[in-house]
Design a protein around this motif. Structure first.
Motif, PDB file in Angstrom:
ATOM      1  N   ILE A  33      -1.355   9.958  23.686  1.00 51.64           N
ATOM      2  CA  ILE A  33      -2.032  10.121  25.102  1.00 51.64           C
ATOM      3  C   ILE A  33      -2.711  11.412  25.049  1.00 51.64           C
ATOM      4  N   ILE A  34      -3.880  11.784  25.227  1.00 52.01           N
ATOM      5  CA  ILE A  34      -4.518  12.948  25.345  1.00 52.01           C
ATOM      6  C   ILE A  34      -5.012  13.208  26.704  1.00 52.01           C
ATOM      7  N   SER A  35      -4.448  14.217  27.371  1.00 45.26           N
ATOM      8  CA  SER A  35      -4.941  14.756  28.587  1.00 45.26           C
ATOM      9  C   SER A  35      -5.674  15.944  28.615  1.00 45.26           C
ATOM     10  N   MET A  36      -6.888  15.734  29.397  1.00 44.61           N
ATOM     11  CA  MET A  36      -8.000  17.024  29.159  1.00 44.61           C
ATOM     12  C   MET A  36      -8.537  17.257  30.642  1.00 44.61           C
ATOM     13  N   PRO A  37      -9.038  18.535  30.620  1.00 45.86           N
ATOM     14  CA  PRO A  37      -9.454  19.159  31.689  1.00 45.86           C
ATOM     15  C   PRO A  37     -10.783  18.699  32.217  1.00 45.86           C
ATOM     16  N   PRO A  38     -11.264  18.926  33.642  1.00 43.08           N
ATOM     17  CA  PRO A  38     -12.375  18.218  34.161  1.00 43.08           C
ATOM     18  C   PRO A  38     -13.663  18.805  33.538  1.00 43.08           C
ATOM     19  N   SER A  39     -13.279  20.257  32.937  1.00 40.03           N
ATOM     20  CA  SER A  39     -14.338  21.040  32.401  1.00 40.03           C
ATOM     21  C   SER A  39     -14.796  20.817  31.017  1.00 40.03           C
ATOM     22  N   ILE A  40     -14.048  19.897  30.479  1.00 38.90           N
ATOM     23  CA  ILE A  40     -14.381  19.637  28.949  1.00 38.90           C
ATOM     24  C   ILE A  40     -15.747  19.214  28.840  1.00 38.90           C
ATOM     25  N   ALA A  41     -16.464  19.803  27.550  1.00 34.35           N
ATOM     26  CA  ALA A  41     -17.673  19.308  27.254  1.00 34.35           C
ATOM     27  C   ALA A  41     -18.182  18.017  27.175  1.00 34.35           C
ATOM     28  N   LEU A  42     -19.095  17.345  27.609  1.00 31.57           N
ATOM     29  CA  LEU A  42     -19.205  16.146  27.418  1.00 31.57           C
ATOM     30  C   LEU A  42     -19.589  15.678  25.884  1.00 31.57           C
ATOM     31  N   GLU A  43     -19.770  16.392  25.138  1.00 30.15           N
ATOM     32  CA  GLU A  43     -19.891  15.937  23.722  1.00 30.15           C
ATOM     33  C   GLU A  43     -18.483  15.973  23.306  1.00 30.15           C
ATOM     34  N   ASP A  44     -17.645  16.797  23.513  1.00 34.23           N
ATOM     35  CA  ASP A  44     -16.214  16.798  23.015  1.00 34.23           C
ATOM     36  C   ASP A  44     -15.385  15.556  23.671  1.00 34.23           C
ATOM     37  N   ALA A  45     -15.773  15.207  24.905  1.00 30.92           N
ATOM     38  CA  ALA A  45     -14.907  14.010  25.561  1.00 30.92           C
ATOM     39  C   ALA A  45     -15.506  12.774  24.780  1.00 30.92           C
ATOM     40  N   MET A  46     -16.696  12.647  24.528  1.00 28.49           N
ATOM     41  CA  MET A  46     -17.141  11.369  23.562  1.00 28.49           C
ATOM     42  C   MET A  46     -16.573  11.187  22.420  1.00 28.49           C
ATOM     43  N   VAL A  47     -16.702  12.549  21.781  1.00 26.04           N
ATOM     44  CA  VAL A  47     -16.003  12.273  20.191  1.00 26.04           C
ATOM     45  C   VAL A  47     -14.545  12.016  20.410  1.00 26.04           C
ATOM     46  N   ILE A  48     -13.816  12.505  21.374  1.00 23.58           N
ATOM     47  CA  ILE A  48     -12.302  12.174  21.434  1.00 23.58           C
ATOM     48  C   ILE A  48     -12.085  10.656  21.942  1.00 23.58           C
ATOM     49  N   ARG A  49     -12.916  10.188  22.948  1.00 20.62           N
ATOM     50  CA  ARG A  49     -12.966   9.004  23.536  1.00 20.62           C
ATOM     51  C   ARG A  49     -13.185   7.801  22.306  1.00 20.62           C
ATOM     52  N   LYS A  50     -13.896   8.298  21.284  1.00 20.37           N
ATOM     53  CA  LYS A  50     -14.104   7.485  20.433  1.00 20.37           C
ATOM     54  C   LYS A  50     -13.058   7.492  19.112  1.00 20.37           C
TER      55      LYS A  50
END
Length: 100
Positions: A33-50
């Protein structure tokens, strides 16, 4: 025995390290389970979601990050929960993988 990883992650240029160590992380846990902040960069969020089998949650309020990680981990029904901040886990795997 199943162990779920509950973690918070606010990547600051560390998504590459996470990708490199992802197979090692997966080998230790039945779920991640990875909990991330609302301010996360879109590029980082996309990499992590994959990442294969990662359960990712972006919080509406970062002050609830740890709580959300633990709540979602609890909901998996695993026998044990290992909580650690992701940057700490990455460093741990890079320097002392035998300890994990």
């Amino acid at each position: 025995m199943s162990i779920v990883l509950a973690t918070t992650f606010n990547p600051r240029g560390e998504t590459g390290r996470l990708k490199q160590l992802w197979a090692q992380i997966q080998a230790h846990y039945s779920a991640v389970i990875i909990s991330m902040p609302p301010s996360i960069a879109l590029e980082d969020a996309m990499v992590i979601r994959k990442l294969k089998d990662a359960q990712v949650h972006v919080n509406s309020d970062w002050s609830h990050g740890r709580y959300m990680a633990l709540q979602l981990a609890y909901q998996t029904g695993a026998d044990h929960i290992h909580y650690v901040d992701m940057d700490r886990l990455l460093r741990w795997l890079e320097t002392r993988p035998d300890e994990l």
